[in-house]
Design a protein around this motif. Structure first.
Motif, mmCIF file in Angstrom:
data_model
loop_
_atom_site.group_PDB
_atom_site.id
_atom_site.type_symbol
_atom_site.label_atom_id
_atom_site.label_comp_id
_atom_site.label_asym_id
_atom_site.label_seq_id
_atom_site.Cartn_x
_atom_site.Cartn_y
_atom_site.Cartn_z
ATOM 1 N N ASP A 7 19.997 22.202 28.307
ATOM 2 C CA ASP A 7 20.299 20.781 28.102
ATOM 3 C C ASP A 7 21.733 20.733 27.601
ATOM 4 O OD1 ASP A 7 19.977 17.996 27.844
ATOM 5 O OD2 ASP A 7 19.417 18.220 25.735
ATOM 6 N N GLU A 68 20.336 20.416 33.253
ATOM 7 C CA GLU A 68 20.213 18.970 33.450
ATOM 8 C C GLU A 68 21.414 18.464 34.219
ATOM 9 O OE1 GLU A 68 18.514 16.047 30.481
ATOM 10 O OE2 GLU A 68 20.646 15.550 30.386
ATOM 11 N N PRO A 105 17.513 13.834 34.511
ATOM 12 C CA PRO A 105 16.645 13.529 33.371
ATOM 13 C C PRO A 105 15.327 12.868 33.792
ATOM 14 C CG PRO A 105 18.899 12.978 32.836
ATOM 15 C CD PRO A 105 18.880 13.329 34.305
ATOM 16 N N ASP A 141 17.213 18.318 21.676
ATOM 17 C CA ASP A 141 17.921 19.067 22.718
ATOM 18 C C ASP A 141 17.165 20.350 23.067
ATOM 19 O OD1 ASP A 141 20.728 17.541 22.516
ATOM 20 O OD2 ASP A 141 20.008 17.994 20.498
ATOM 21 N N ASP A 144 14.179 19.369 25.133
ATOM 22 C CA ASP A 144 14.647 18.994 26.473
ATOM 23 C C ASP A 144 14.945 20.234 27.317
ATOM 24 O OD1 ASP A 144 14.396 16.346 25.767
ATOM 25 O OD2 ASP A 144 16.555 15.995 25.542
#
Length: 179
Positions: A7, A68, A105, A141, A144
């Motif tokens: 991320d 990402e 995302p 983060d 993610d």
């Protein structure tokens, strides 16, 4: 399949390694954040991100890196830093010959929660559940990054079949036939 999810970010670059295959229980092998101080020169921050990602690559030896995909934000400065950190992650993987996949995302959220509009808390809760963790990874983060790795493990088989079908069709079309 072992995937390093990244991320990207300059201040906090989330990293997480997940191992498994689609349809089976997944295992978290590591999660963390590569941090850089905001008051340091950009070139040194990017170098710190590179060093951090290289350490994760050395330690976990992933087969794939899922990053990402940078999307447009209102704050140009923020999106530039994210894009630069993303490029560093892709460069580190490419240098080692590790395939890189980019996921938006909304793709990641949809894969992990079932909806592309999920918030950070929902993503963290599902990552916790899917990886059988005792608590959501912090900061967001890190969660993610794990979600990116999970997304790639679940999406890669279908993406590979699609790419192979397109390649076969292209090959047949160049030979004068259609698939």
């Amino acid at each position: 399949m072992r995937v390093l999810g990244v991320d990207p970010g300059l201040t906090r670059c989330g990293v997480g390694v997940v191992e498994g295959i689609a349809g089976r229980p997944l295992t978290m092998l590591g999660v963390g954040v590569v941090r850089t101080p905001a008051d340091v020169d950009l070139s040194h921050r990017l170098l710190a991100v590179e060093q951090g990602i290289e350490e994760w690559l050395d330690e976990h030896r992933p087969e794939f890196v899922a990053v990402e995909r940078v999307f447009s934000q209102h704050n140009v400065r923020t999106v530039m830093g994210t894009a630069q950190a993303s490029a560093v992650a892709m460069l580190c993987a490419a240098r080692r010959g590790i395939p890189v996949a980019l996921h938006t995302p909304s793709e990641v959220k949809a894969a992990v929660t079932g909806t592309g509009r999920a918030d950070k808390a929902q993503v963290g809760a599902m990552v916790t559940r899917l990886l059988r963790l005792s608590a959501p990874p912090r900061p967001a983060d890190a969660a993610d990054a794990l979600a990116l790795a999970i997304c790639h493990i679940w999406r890669a088989p279908a993406q590979n079949r699609l790419q192979q079908a397109v390649a076969r069709h292209t090959l047949n079309a160049t030979k004068g036939r259609t698939a």
